[in-house]
Design a protein around this motif. Structure first.
Motif, PDB file in Angstrom:
ATOM      1  N   GLU A   9     -76.741  27.106 -22.281  1.00 16.33           N
ATOM      2  CA  GLU A   9     -78.046  27.769 -22.347  1.00 16.33           C
ATOM      3  C   GLU A   9     -79.060  27.026 -23.206  1.00 16.33           C
ATOM      4  O   GLU A   9     -80.263  27.308 -23.115  1.00 16.33           O
ATOM      5  CB  GLU A   9     -77.869  29.193 -22.868  1.00 16.33           C
ATOM      6  N   HIS A  10     -78.623  26.072 -24.024  1.00 12.83           N
ATOM      7  CA  HIS A  10     -79.549  25.393 -24.923  1.00 12.83           C
ATOM      8  C   HIS A  10     -79.695  23.894 -24.697  1.00 12.83           C
ATOM      9  O   HIS A  10     -80.680  23.303 -25.133  1.00 12.83           O
ATOM     10  CB  HIS A  10     -79.141  25.648 -26.385  1.00 12.83           C
ATOM     11  N   ASP A  11     -78.745  23.290 -24.028  1.00 11.91           N
ATOM     12  CA  ASP A  11     -78.872  21.863 -23.754  1.00 11.91           C
ATOM     13  C   ASP A  11     -80.017  21.639 -22.771  1.00 11.91           C
ATOM     14  O   ASP A  11     -80.155  22.379 -21.784  1.00 11.91           O
ATOM     15  CB  ASP A  11     -77.563  21.333 -23.148  1.00 11.91           C
ATOM     16  N   PRO A  12     -80.893  20.653 -23.028  1.00 13.65           N
ATOM     17  CA  PRO A  12     -82.075  20.454 -22.168  1.00 13.65           C
ATOM     18  C   PRO A  12     -81.736  20.115 -20.718  1.00 13.65           C
ATOM     19  O   PRO A  12     -82.566  20.357 -19.833  1.00 13.65           O
ATOM     20  CB  PRO A  12     -82.824  19.297 -22.851  1.00 13.65           C
ATOM     21  N   VAL A  13     -80.560  19.561 -20.466  1.00  5.61           N
ATOM     22  CA  VAL A  13     -80.162  19.246 -19.085  1.00  5.61           C
ATOM     23  C   VAL A  13     -79.537  20.459 -18.414  1.00  5.61           C
ATOM     24  O   VAL A  13     -79.937  20.869 -17.319  1.00  5.61           O
ATOM     25  CB  VAL A  13     -79.187  18.045 -19.064  1.00  5.61           C
ATOM     26  N   THR A  14     -78.566  21.066 -19.063  1.00  9.21           N
ATOM     27  CA  THR A  14     -77.806  22.143 -18.424  1.00  9.21           C
ATOM     28  C   THR A  14     -78.600  23.433 -18.290  1.00  9.21           C
ATOM     29  O   THR A  14     -78.380  24.197 -17.346  1.00  9.21           O
ATOM     30  CB  THR A  14     -76.511  22.424 -19.210  1.00  9.21           C
ATOM     31  N   ARG A  15     -79.522  23.693 -19.210  1.00  8.63           N
ATOM     32  CA  ARG A  15     -80.230  24.979 -19.163  1.00  8.63           C
ATOM     33  C   ARG A  15     -81.140  25.110 -17.949  1.00  8.63           C
ATOM     34  O   ARG A  15     -81.587  26.208 -17.608  1.00  8.63           O
ATOM     35  CB  ARG A  15     -81.041  25.172 -20.439  1.00  8.63           C
ATOM     36  N   GLU A  16     -81.417  23.992 -17.253  1.00  7.29           N
ATOM     37  CA  GLU A  16     -82.267  24.044 -16.068  1.00  7.29           C
ATOM     38  C   GLU A  16     -81.476  24.318 -14.793  1.00  7.29           C
ATOM     39  O   GLU A  16     -82.069  24.522 -13.732  1.00  7.29           O
ATOM     40  CB  GLU A  16     -83.036  22.722 -15.920  1.00  7.29           C
ATOM     41  N   MET A  17     -80.160  24.330 -14.887  1.00  8.99           N
ATOM     42  CA  MET A  17     -79.371  24.619 -13.693  1.00  8.99           C
ATOM     43  C   MET A  17     -79.558  26.067 -13.262  1.00  8.99           C
ATOM     44  O   MET A  17     -79.661  26.963 -14.095  1.00  8.99           O
ATOM     45  CB  MET A  17     -77.877  24.342 -13.947  1.00  8.99           C
ATOM     46  N   ARG A  18     -79.563  26.288 -11.963  1.00  6.01           N
ATOM     47  CA  ARG A  18     -79.775  27.634 -11.420  1.00  6.01           C
ATOM     48  C   ARG A  18     -78.701  28.607 -11.912  1.00  6.01           C
ATOM     49  O   ARG A  18     -79.007  29.745 -12.288  1.00  6.01           O
ATOM     50  CB  ARG A  18     -79.782  27.578  -9.883  1.00  6.01           C
ATOM     51  N   ALA A  19     -77.464  28.168 -11.951  1.00  8.86           N
ATOM     52  CA  ALA A  19     -76.382  29.058 -12.381  1.00  8.86           C
ATOM     53  C   ALA A  19     -76.563  29.491 -13.827  1.00  8.86           C
ATOM     54  O   ALA A  19     -76.223  30.629 -14.187  1.00  8.86           O
ATOM     55  CB  ALA A  19     -75.035  28.344 -12.218  1.00  8.86           C
ATOM     56  N   VAL A  20     -77.138  28.619 -14.656  1.00  4.24           N
ATOM     57  CA  VAL A  20     -77.359  28.953 -16.069  1.00  4.24           C
ATOM     58  C   VAL A  20     -78.562  29.879 -16.194  1.00  4.24           C
ATOM     59  O   VAL A  20     -78.513  30.895 -16.908  1.00  4.24           O
ATOM     60  CB  VAL A  20     -77.550  27.680 -16.912  1.00  4.24           C
ATOM     61  N   ARG A  21     -79.638  29.569 -15.498  1.00  2.00           N
ATOM     62  CA  ARG A  21     -80.838  30.420 -15.564  1.00  2.00           C
ATOM     63  C   ARG A  21     -80.530  31.840 -15.105  1.00  2.00           C
ATOM     64  O   ARG A  21     -81.040  32.812 -15.673  1.00  2.00           O
ATOM     65  CB  ARG A  21     -81.958  29.836 -14.688  1.00  2.00           C
ATOM     66  N   GLU A  22     -79.692  31.962 -14.086  1.00  6.02           N
ATOM     67  CA  GLU A  22     -79.385  33.281 -13.528  1.00  6.02           C
ATOM     68  C   GLU A  22     -78.106  33.878 -14.120  1.00  6.02           C
ATOM     69  O   GLU A  22     -77.685  34.956 -13.717  1.00  6.02           O
ATOM     70  CB  GLU A  22     -79.270  33.174 -12.004  1.00  6.02           C
ATOM     71  N   HIS A  23     -77.529  33.168 -15.085  1.00 11.36           N
ATOM     72  CA  HIS A  23     -76.314  33.616 -15.777  1.00 11.36           C
ATOM     73  C   HIS A  23     -75.191  33.904 -14.786  1.00 11.36           C
ATOM     74  O   HIS A  23     -74.482  34.909 -14.894  1.00 11.36           O
ATOM     75  CB  HIS A  23     -76.597  34.860 -16.637  1.00 11.36           C
ATOM     76  N   HIS A  24     -75.018  33.005 -13.853  1.00  7.83           N
ATOM     77  CA  HIS A  24     -73.947  33.130 -12.871  1.00  7.83           C
ATOM     78  C   HIS A  24     -72.690  32.449 -13.418  1.00  7.83           C
ATOM     79  O   HIS A  24     -72.277  31.385 -12.958  1.00  7.83           O
ATOM     80  CB  HIS A  24     -74.365  32.526 -11.531  1.00  7.83           C
ATOM     81  N   PHE A  25     -72.117  33.085 -14.420  1.00  5.35           N
ATOM     82  CA  PHE A  25     -70.891  32.612 -15.052  1.00  5.35           C
ATOM     83  C   PHE A  25     -69.734  33.537 -14.671  1.00  5.35           C
ATOM     84  O   PHE A  25     -69.903  34.759 -14.616  1.00  5.35           O
ATOM     85  CB  PHE A  25     -71.008  32.611 -16.583  1.00  5.35           C
ATOM     86  N   ILE A  26     -68.581  32.943 -14.436  1.00  8.90           N
ATOM     87  CA  ILE A  26     -67.346  33.706 -14.278  1.00  8.90           C
ATOM     88  C   ILE A  26     -66.382  33.206 -15.342  1.00  8.90           C
ATOM     89  O   ILE A  26     -66.057  32.018 -15.369  1.00  8.90           O
ATOM     90  CB  ILE A  26     -66.721  33.520 -12.884  1.00  8.90           C
ATOM     91  N   VAL A  27     -65.958  34.089 -16.233  1.00 13.41           N
ATOM     92  CA  VAL A  27     -65.011  33.723 -17.282  1.00 13.41           C
ATOM     93  C   VAL A  27     -63.610  34.022 -16.768  1.00 13.41           C
ATOM     94  O   VAL A  27     -63.323  35.138 -16.328  1.00 13.41           O
ATOM     95  CB  VAL A  27     -65.301  34.486 -18.589  1.00 13.41           C
ATOM     96  N   LEU A  28     -62.747  33.002 -16.830  1.00 11.16           N
ATOM     97  CA  LEU A  28     -61.421  33.113 -16.237  1.00 11.16           C
ATOM     98  C   LEU A  28     -60.377  32.564 -17.201  1.00 11.16           C
ATOM     99  O   LEU A  28     -60.589  31.532 -17.832  1.00 11.16           O
ATOM    100  CB  LEU A  28     -61.385  32.327 -14.923  1.00 11.16           C
ATOM    101  N   ASP A  29     -59.261  33.273 -17.321  1.00  7.88           N
ATOM    102  CA  ASP A  29     -58.170  32.788 -18.159  1.00  7.88           C
ATOM    103  C   ASP A  29     -57.766  31.389 -17.700  1.00  7.88           C
ATOM    104  O   ASP A  29     -57.578  31.135 -16.511  1.00  7.88           O
ATOM    105  CB  ASP A  29     -56.980  33.734 -18.059  1.00  7.88           C
TER     106      ASP A  29
END
Length: 353
Positions: A297-317
């Motif tokens: 969410e804070h890195d200048p490259v990764t924060r522009e990704m659509r999945a990050v902007r829309e918080h499309h994260f899946i946390v998995l064991d």
């Protein structure tokens, strides 16, 4: 004159009543053994059911526990996460040598009659503990998980996690369950466990049907450094199996199990969903899911990704991200999460007013 049962001491009476069952069990064991298997290119023979098995690798441990074999386990080692709740009580009965890599002396100190390993990197030609030949020279048979040798390569140009020449599927886990059940002479337990897992697999695949065909994902296990190259899933491991079942695709086209890929390359592919590995081990900062998300969410490259902007994260064991018993849990979790997130391409079901 025979003694009346009522006059026998309680312990003697108990043994007398148990004798037919004990004799039957001994006969069954005698009929079953020796057991000989071709395991990952090595022929192994067990003359009797193991009584002091040492499991090296969390998945191997969880399979043995699921087969009800805690009383035949001398110790376990190599863990990356918590044991499932349904196995916790039996796991608490098994001593843990180490959450990491135990020494050879520590393993041998358990007087094992079987060493069952999840990874060739622990028990193999260049095993961090020992080779199979070393154990054999000491009279200790070894069993290696088929998930780590069938269609799997180590060395050469691959990274330390190895590469796959064929796609993983759950049949390799089912084979391991059945072979371990045969080794311990509990074959019916193996059949029952595999049947239950196959039913779960079918239900999860059906529940995840209908995903948009253009949906893309990346699976981030961990990284040596948060801002450095990420260890993400290649196309033929457990994540590849899950994505194939759900009809979505991996942005990473690599035969390596966990290739190191730059965030610039990942951002250029702009995946719809990012799956984040959760584990209790802390070898690296990126082992922590909270640190993963904070970086994204804070890195200048990764924060522009659509999945990050829309918080499309899946946390998995993390266990579900490796070829394991828990991969089915991963299939279930990801299928449910995708239906809830409805990322790009997914449409909400029709609703009647």
């Amino acid at each position: 004159m025979p003694l009346a049962l009522s006059r026998l001491p309680l312990c003697a009476l108990s043994l007398l009543l148990m004798l037919p069952a004990l004799q039957a069990a001994a006969a069954d064991a005698g009929d079953h053994y020796p057991v000989t298997l071709d395991n990952c290119g090595t022929q192994i023979t067990l003359e009797a059911p193991p009584q002091r098995a040492v499991s090296i690798g969390q998945n191997t441990t969880e399979i043995l526990l699921s087969l009800g074999l805690a009383d035949r386990m001398a110790a376990s080692a190599v863990w990356i996460g918590d044991v499932p709740e349904n196995l916790k009580a039996s796991n608490d009965r098994v001593p843990r040598l180490s959450s990491g890599i135990p020494g050879l002396e520590s393993v041998l100190g358990q007087n094992p009659d079987l060493v069952a390993a999840q990874f060739e990197t622990d028990v193999g030609p260049r095993g961090r503990i020992a080779s199979r030949e070393q154990f054999a020279s000491l009279g200790v048979p070894t069993y290696l998980s088929p998930t780590d040798c069938v269609g799997r390569l180590y060395g050469g140009d691959t990274n330390p996690d190895g590469a796959r020449t064929r796609a993983f599927d759950m049949s390799l886990v089912y084979r391991e369950i059945q072979e371990l059940a045969e080794i311990f002479n509990v074959s019916q337990r193996g059949v029952d466990l595999v049947d239950a897992l196959r039913a779960r697999e079918a239900r999860a695949a059906a529940a995840g049907a209908g995903m948009p065909g253009d949906l893309s994902m990346v699976w981030w296990f961990s990284s040596a450094e948060l801002s450095g190259d990420a260890w993400v899933a290649g196309q033929f491991g457990a994540p590849g199996y899950i994505m194939k079942k759900l009809g979505v695709h991996n942005i990473i086209k690599s035969q390596e199990e966990w290739p190191a890929v730059s965030w610039e390359r990942i951002a250029a592919a702009d995946p719809d969903v990012i799956v984040l590995g959760r584990m209790t081990r802390r070898n690296f900062p990126a082992d922590d899911v909270a640190q993963k998300i904070d970086f994204l969410e804070h890195d200048p490259v990764t924060r522009e990704m659509r999945a990050v902007r829309e918080h499309h994260f899946i946390v998995l064991d993390a266990q579900a991200m490796n070829p394991t018993l828990r991969t089915l849990e991963g299939l279930e979790v990801v299928a449910n999460a995708l239906s809830r997130l409805r990322p790009t391409g997914a449409s909400a079901p029709d609703e009647t007013p």
